[in-house]
Design a protein around this motif. Structure first.
Motif, PDB file in Angstrom:
ATOM      1  N   VAL A 117      54.621 -13.481 -38.001  1.00 23.44           N
ATOM      2  CA  VAL A 117      53.577 -12.540 -37.586  1.00 23.44           C
ATOM      3  C   VAL A 117      52.362 -12.855 -38.454  1.00 23.44           C
ATOM      4  CG1 VAL A 117      54.575 -10.734 -39.096  1.00 23.44           C
ATOM      5  CG2 VAL A 117      52.953 -10.105 -37.289  1.00 23.44           C
ATOM      6  N   PHE A 118      51.231 -13.094 -37.820  1.00 28.77           N
ATOM      7  CA  PHE A 118      50.077 -13.547 -38.601  1.00 28.77           C
ATOM      8  C   PHE A 118      48.775 -13.053 -37.985  1.00 28.77           C
ATOM      9  CE2 PHE A 118      48.672 -17.050 -35.816  1.00 28.77           C
ATOM     10  CZ  PHE A 118      49.821 -17.318 -35.070  1.00 28.77           C
ATOM     11  N   THR A 119      47.736 -13.094 -38.774  1.00 27.94           N
ATOM     12  CA  THR A 119      46.413 -12.705 -38.297  1.00 27.94           C
ATOM     13  C   THR A 119      45.479 -13.906 -38.386  1.00 27.94           C
ATOM     14  OG1 THR A 119      45.250 -12.065 -40.337  1.00 27.94           O
ATOM     15  CG2 THR A 119      46.868 -10.485 -39.460  1.00 27.94           C
ATOM     16  N   ALA A 120      44.520 -13.947 -37.460  1.00 26.23           N
ATOM     17  CA  ALA A 120      43.532 -15.028 -37.479  1.00 26.23           C
ATOM     18  C   ALA A 120      42.245 -14.490 -36.862  1.00 26.23           C
ATOM     19  CB  ALA A 120      44.036 -16.248 -36.702  1.00 26.23           C
ATOM     20  N   LEU A 177      44.012 -21.913 -40.573  1.00 21.79           N
ATOM     21  CA  LEU A 177      43.732 -21.172 -39.332  1.00 21.79           C
ATOM     22  C   LEU A 177      44.024 -19.684 -39.512  1.00 21.79           C
ATOM     23  CD1 LEU A 177      45.226 -23.258 -36.376  1.00 21.79           C
ATOM     24  CD2 LEU A 177      42.805 -22.849 -36.909  1.00 21.79           C
ATOM     25  N   ALA A 178      45.217 -19.389 -40.010  1.00 25.95           N
ATOM     26  CA  ALA A 178      45.635 -17.993 -40.157  1.00 25.95           C
ATOM     27  C   ALA A 178      45.047 -17.408 -41.438  1.00 25.95           C
ATOM     28  CB  ALA A 178      47.154 -17.903 -40.180  1.00 25.95           C
ATOM     29  N   HIS A 179      44.836 -16.114 -41.427  1.00 25.75           N
ATOM     30  CA  HIS A 179      44.486 -15.407 -42.652  1.00 25.75           C
ATOM     31  C   HIS A 179      45.756 -14.912 -43.341  1.00 25.75           C
ATOM     32  CE1 HIS A 179      40.046 -14.620 -41.324  1.00 25.75           C
ATOM     33  NE2 HIS A 179      40.181 -15.763 -41.957  1.00 25.75           N
ATOM     34  N   ALA A 180      46.351 -13.818 -42.816  1.00 22.03           N
ATOM     35  CA  ALA A 180      47.609 -13.316 -43.384  1.00 22.03           C
ATOM     36  C   ALA A 180      48.782 -13.808 -42.557  1.00 22.03           C
ATOM     37  CB  ALA A 180      47.602 -11.795 -43.420  1.00 22.03           C
ATOM     38  N   CYS A 181      49.936 -13.924 -43.185  1.00 24.53           N
ATOM     39  CA  CYS A 181      51.137 -14.370 -42.468  1.00 24.53           C
ATOM     40  C   CYS A 181      52.370 -13.810 -43.166  1.00 24.53           C
ATOM     41  CB  CYS A 181      51.186 -15.902 -42.441  1.00 24.53           C
ATOM     42  SG  CYS A 181      52.477 -16.597 -41.381  1.00 24.53           S
ATOM     43  N   ALA A 182      53.368 -13.465 -42.374  1.00 22.37           N
ATOM     44  CA  ALA A 182      54.671 -13.035 -42.906  1.00 22.37           C
ATOM     45  C   ALA A 182      55.723 -13.467 -41.905  1.00 22.37           C
ATOM     46  CB  ALA A 182      54.711 -11.519 -43.102  1.00 22.37           C
ATOM     47  N   ASP A 201      46.028 -11.396 -47.046  1.00 25.46           N
ATOM     48  CA  ASP A 201      44.749 -11.998 -46.682  1.00 25.46           C
ATOM     49  C   ASP A 201      44.248 -11.636 -45.289  1.00 25.46           C
ATOM     50  OD1 ASP A 201      44.491 -13.293 -49.161  1.00 25.46           O
ATOM     51  OD2 ASP A 201      45.858 -14.882 -48.507  1.00 25.46           O
ATOM     52  N   ALA A 202      44.794 -10.583 -44.663  1.00 23.33           N
ATOM     53  CA  ALA A 202      44.260 -10.137 -43.366  1.00 23.33           C
ATOM     54  C   ALA A 202      42.825  -9.629 -43.553  1.00 23.33           C
ATOM     55  CB  ALA A 202      45.133  -9.024 -42.794  1.00 23.33           C
ATOM     56  N   ARG A 203      42.021  -9.780 -42.502  1.00 23.39           N
ATOM     57  CA  ARG A 203      40.646  -9.272 -42.556  1.00 23.39           C
ATOM     58  C   ARG A 203      40.383  -8.426 -41.322  1.00 23.39           C
ATOM     59  NH1 ARG A 203      37.659 -14.961 -44.219  1.00 23.39           N
ATOM     60  NH2 ARG A 203      39.368 -15.665 -45.563  1.00 23.39           N
ATOM     61  N   ALA A 204      39.565  -7.402 -41.503  1.00 19.82           N
ATOM     62  CA  ALA A 204      39.215  -6.536 -40.374  1.00 19.82           C
ATOM     63  C   ALA A 204      38.594  -7.387 -39.274  1.00 19.82           C
ATOM     64  CB  ALA A 204      38.255  -5.450 -40.835  1.00 19.82           C
ATOM     65  N   VAL A 250      43.429  -6.164 -36.391  1.00 23.57           N
ATOM     66  CA  VAL A 250      43.314  -5.637 -37.755  1.00 23.57           C
ATOM     67  C   VAL A 250      42.044  -4.803 -37.838  1.00 23.57           C
ATOM     68  CG1 VAL A 250      43.191  -6.246 -40.204  1.00 23.57           C
ATOM     69  CG2 VAL A 250      44.426  -7.737 -38.602  1.00 23.57           C
ATOM     70  N   GLU A 251      42.174  -3.606 -38.392  1.00 19.50           N
ATOM     71  CA  GLU A 251      41.030  -2.696 -38.523  1.00 19.50           C
ATOM     72  C   GLU A 251      40.996  -2.134 -39.940  1.00 19.50           C
ATOM     73  OE1 GLU A 251      41.453   0.424 -35.673  1.00 19.50           O
ATOM     74  OE2 GLU A 251      41.148  -0.903 -33.934  1.00 19.50           O
TER      75      GLU A 251
END
Lengths: 324, 324
Positions: free
Chosen positions: B270-273, B207-212, B147-150, B298-299
């Motif tokens: 490790v996560f993206t937001a 809050l977060a999009h992707a997470c691992a 679920d990460a977003r650019a 994230v790109e």
């Protein structure tokens, strides 16, 4: 085979449910339906311990799945998904892994069960397998070993002892030479690939009191019901159902008939139900095409008592059952 | 130890939840709460592969539990129950089994997680463990790798690389001799007994999009997010957080800093937001007392790009990362 190839090339194609997330995510996410309780069970199997190392890999995969589905059936649960633990020696041939996964995928499809996820590891000395199976049952309806009541009738499905004869046939035990080739093949098939009572188990919810599957042997599993329920189970040996192969092998011999009832790997259901439910029990078993036999009763007390053909109790000692 | 004694004397006393049925029933029955999805994960570990055979058994048990709790935390799930698969060589000393079960029980209590059931087998050549962990997350809220977003910022919790240094210290690798005894002990403790982010993970839902979780190494786990999301992750090596031991061991050395980011067993998240959530991410991490570092972005694109201290991309080949 590298883990990445094993997961991406072999396992992901058989993990098609949304919950599995394409095996891209290290964990499954599943929405359980409202009004259902979950039943969770896990069985491990190791080469040379629970199956023969040269058994066909597809049959090993099917047995791993089916022994777990049998546990769910004994709780009255409808199987939903599984997580697979696959421990492989580093030298495992790709063809073995491919056949194992293909067999698992075919059997999951056969039972309508989803592969949700799991883990694979290398570096072990022998194939070591683990499967966790999750099923659902209407809330409050799960069957169990602990719910027998005094006065219940004791039933068992199918026939008892073919698992033992199949193992004997595979290991070349001399006594099974009196069976016909067809009978031996049928017993081997049953040992390698049991038929869990996945349809009947859920249909017994509301009818049966206590229920267990026959994995350790009829007498041991009946003993588990007796212990968990705090009651005594009385079993008429003459009523314990045998297949034609079982009848040919054991005849009237009490020791062999007890051996059939003591061995495991039958994956039938042994359950108790009140006398008032007898007609309904027969009807539901007939509906699923499953033979059912009343083999005894539940009484106050402890343990399992086996009666011989004249109604006399057989006593058990370390060497097995004997006339008392 | 016989299976019956192992279950009755050791495991049943630590399986106190109703769902476990006193381990009398071969399966757990659990009522999931309404409005929650389930997250299911399974990890296997074998002696000599995933832990050292002479590691303390209580630490092995804790690690088996914690690596699974870390998987649940990465999905935002609150752990509920586990099923244990315990494959033991026949010669396993009773004292080893007792210490393993005591350690597992203490750690289950520490995290408020129930032992629901499982299976034990003998006859294997090395201790082979399997754990299935089940957690819950509000329906539709589960985090994942895909679920990460650019435009997202990439974060990691805690510090990266102590797991590697702990393993080096245990195996007597010479380079860790420059660490102080306290630093070595801290890294060993972290390798043996990771601290899964069980509180923070669920708080990142929404809050977060992707997470691992960082189990295979920061760069590998970031790569899994990139692959599952179909995007590119750009990581500033200078921003990857190190412990004092990590700083002492790697200093300004790019190869060693990459080694810390490539090794596994950190069990951080490790996560993206999105940028709009930055203040909230900092606040929630502070609330749980967890250090958090923004390490990249994230790109559009694919794969993971690591930038050196001057913002130049490092390229990777079979021998590891190098200056491009």
């Amino acid at each position: 085979m590298k883990e990445r190839a094993l997961i991406g090339r072999l396992l992901a194609p058989i993990a098609r449910s949304t919950a599995a997330r394409g095996l891209l995510d290290d964990a499954a996410v599943w929405q359980p339906p409202a009004g259902q309780a979950l039943v969770l069970t896990k069985d491990m199997m190791a080469a040379g311990v629970h199956f023969l190392p040269d058994d066909p890999p597809a049959a090993i995969a099917a047995k791993l799945l089916r022994v777990n589905l049998s546990d769910l059936a004994a709780k009255g649960a409808v199987p939903q998904g599984v997580l697979l633990g696959l421990g492989l020696p580093d030298a495992t041939p790709d063809a073995w892994i491919e056949a194992f996964v293909a067999g698992l995928g075919a059997d999951l499809d056969h039972f309508g069960v989803a592969l949700w996820g799991g883990d694979t590891i290398g570096g072990v000395d022998r194939v070591t397998l683990s499967l966790t199976a999750i099923g659902q049952v209407p809330s409050g309806g799960a069957l169990g070993r602990m719910d027998a009541r005094a006065g219940d009738t004791l039933y068992v499905t199918g026939s008892i002892g073919d698992g033992l004869l199949g193992l004997h046939a595979l290991t070349g035990e001399a006594s099974v030479e009196l069976l016909s080739p067809d009978e031996r093949a049928a017993c081997i098939a049953r040992y390698r690939c049991p038929e869990p009572r996945v349809g009947l188990g859920p249909a017994l919810v509301g009818l049966a009191h206590a229920c267990a599957d026959v994995s350790d042997g009829l007498l041991a599993d009946a003993g588990n019901i007796a212990e968990a329920s705090g009651l005594k189970l009385v079993i008429d040996l003459a009523a314990v159902p045998r297949s034609p192969a079982g009848v040919r092998w054991s005849g009237a011999d009490v020791a062999r008939r007890l051996a059939l009832a003591t061995a495991g790997d039958d994956y039938e259901l042994v359950f108790t139900a009140p006398a008032s439910a007898h007609a309904a029990v027969l009807a539901v078993c007939q509906r699923f095409g499953v033979r059912v036999s009343a083999i005894g009763r539940v009484e106050g007390g402890t343990g399992v008592v086996v009666l011989d053909d004249r109604g006399r109790p057989l006593t058990v000692d370390r060497a097995g059952y004997q006339h008392g």
